[in-house]
Motif scaffolding. Structure first.
Motif, PDB file in Angstrom:
ATOM      1  N   LYS A 107       7.657  -0.675   6.692  1.00 18.96           N
ATOM      2  CA  LYS A 107       7.189   0.681   6.385  1.00 18.96           C
ATOM      3  C   LYS A 107       8.395   1.460   5.904  1.00 18.96           C
ATOM      4  O   LYS A 107       9.454   1.440   6.529  1.00 18.96           O
ATOM      5  N   THR A 108       8.254   2.152   4.762  1.00 17.23           N
ATOM      6  CA  THR A 108       9.389   2.880   4.203  1.00 17.23           C
ATOM      7  C   THR A 108       8.912   3.966   3.248  1.00 17.23           C
ATOM      8  O   THR A 108       7.836   3.852   2.663  1.00 17.23           O
ATOM      9  N   ASN A 135      -6.938   3.377  11.450  1.00 17.36           N
ATOM     10  CA  ASN A 135      -6.144   4.587  11.212  1.00 17.36           C
ATOM     11  C   ASN A 135      -4.765   4.160  10.709  1.00 17.36           C
ATOM     12  O   ASN A 135      -4.489   2.969  10.547  1.00 17.36           O
ATOM     13  N   GLU A 136      -3.896   5.127  10.501  1.00 20.25           N
ATOM     14  CA  GLU A 136      -2.574   4.817   9.967  1.00 20.25           C
ATOM     15  C   GLU A 136      -1.742   3.983  10.937  1.00 20.25           C
ATOM     16  O   GLU A 136      -0.965   3.129  10.527  1.00 20.25           O
ATOM     17  N   LYS A 137      -1.920   4.171  12.230  1.00 22.33           N
ATOM     18  CA  LYS A 137      -1.188   3.368  13.218  1.00 22.33           C
ATOM     19  C   LYS A 137      -1.574   1.899  13.110  1.00 22.33           C
ATOM     20  O   LYS A 137      -0.728   1.017  13.252  1.00 22.33           O
ATOM     21  N   PHE A 140       5.247   3.686   1.826  1.00 23.34           N
ATOM     22  CA  PHE A 140       4.895   2.320   1.449  1.00 23.34           C
ATOM     23  C   PHE A 140       4.710   1.480   2.707  1.00 23.34           C
ATOM     24  O   PHE A 140       5.536   1.536   3.628  1.00 23.34           O
ATOM     25  N   TYR A 141       3.649   0.674   2.735  1.00 23.29           N
ATOM     26  CA  TYR A 141       3.404  -0.296   3.805  1.00 23.29           C
ATOM     27  C   TYR A 141       3.300  -1.667   3.152  1.00 23.29           C
ATOM     28  O   TYR A 141       2.489  -1.860   2.247  1.00 23.29           O
ATOM     29  N   LEU A 142       4.108  -2.604   3.605  1.00 18.30           N
ATOM     30  CA  LEU A 142       4.063  -3.969   3.087  1.00 18.30           C
ATOM     31  C   LEU A 142       3.338  -4.835   4.110  1.00 18.30           C
ATOM     32  O   LEU A 142       3.794  -4.994   5.246  1.00 18.30           O
ATOM     33  N   VAL A 143       2.199  -5.364   3.711  1.00 18.32           N
ATOM     34  CA  VAL A 143       1.366  -6.175   4.595  1.00 18.32           C
ATOM     35  C   VAL A 143       1.477  -7.628   4.172  1.00 18.32           C
ATOM     36  O   VAL A 143       1.380  -7.955   2.987  1.00 18.32           O
ATOM     37  N   VAL A 184       0.852  -1.189   0.000  1.00 20.43           N
ATOM     38  CA  VAL A 184       0.000   0.000   0.000  1.00 20.43           C
ATOM     39  C   VAL A 184       0.889   1.240   0.000  1.00 20.43           C
ATOM     40  O   VAL A 184       1.736   1.392   0.881  1.00 20.43           O
ATOM     41  N   TYR A 185       0.685   2.096  -0.980  1.00 15.36           N
ATOM     42  CA  TYR A 185       1.340   3.405  -0.979  1.00 15.36           C
ATOM     43  C   TYR A 185       0.308   4.382  -0.440  1.00 15.36           C
ATOM     44  O   TYR A 185      -0.673   4.709  -1.106  1.00 15.36           O
ATOM     45  N   TYR A 186       0.497   4.801   0.795  1.00 16.30           N
ATOM     46  CA  TYR A 186      -0.477   5.648   1.493  1.00 16.30           C
ATOM     47  C   TYR A 186       0.175   6.988   1.801  1.00 16.30           C
ATOM     48  O   TYR A 186       1.145   7.048   2.570  1.00 16.30           O
TER      49      TYR A 186
END
Length: 127
Positions: A115-116, A104-106, A91-94, A85-87
């Motif tokens: 996360k990067t 929420n974002e947390k 970038f968040y890799l799930v 996810v590019y939010y």
């Protein structure tokens, strides 16, 4: 940034380190199949790409029909199933914690294994 730009501008440049990323276009014939097939270090996997603008409150992932069930089912059988996810500008890799929405974002960050701001070798170590 579009999903195609994530593939072309952020994943493809990482191929100099060994992985191969292939965009998958099913034309709707294979409902739910993710956007990217990859091979790296003797195994292969899939990555669903999503991009979203940063907003306050709940984060609802814009899955198309069949995508979330596909990720959940495939993720049960394979350690190589991811949602990238590019939010906003991050970038968040799930992996494994696939949900339709995060409070929420947390919560999105807690569900992520990485996360990067930019994709690099640290990202590749997780694939």
């Amino acid at each position: 940034m579009t999903e195609k730009e994530i593939l072309e501008d952020h994943l493809k440049p990482l191929e100099i380190y060994g992985p191969k990323f292939v965009g998958v276009e099913t034309g709707g014939h294979c409902q739910g199949f993710p956007d990217v097939f990859y091979s790296f270090a003797g195994h292969s996997g899939i990555i669903e790409l999503k991009q979203m603008k940063r907003a306050e409150g709940q984060i609802r992932i814009p899955y198309r029909p069949g995508q979330l069930p596909f990720l959940i089912e495939h993720g049960r059988r394979s350690h190589y199933t991811f949602l990238l996810v590019y939010y906003g500008d991050t970038f968040y890799l799930v992996q494994k914690e696939f949900q339709r929405e995060y409070e929420n974002e947390k919560e999105l960050e807690a569900a992520s294994c990485h996360k990067t701001k930019t994709l690099g070798k640290g990202f590749l170590n997780l694939l």
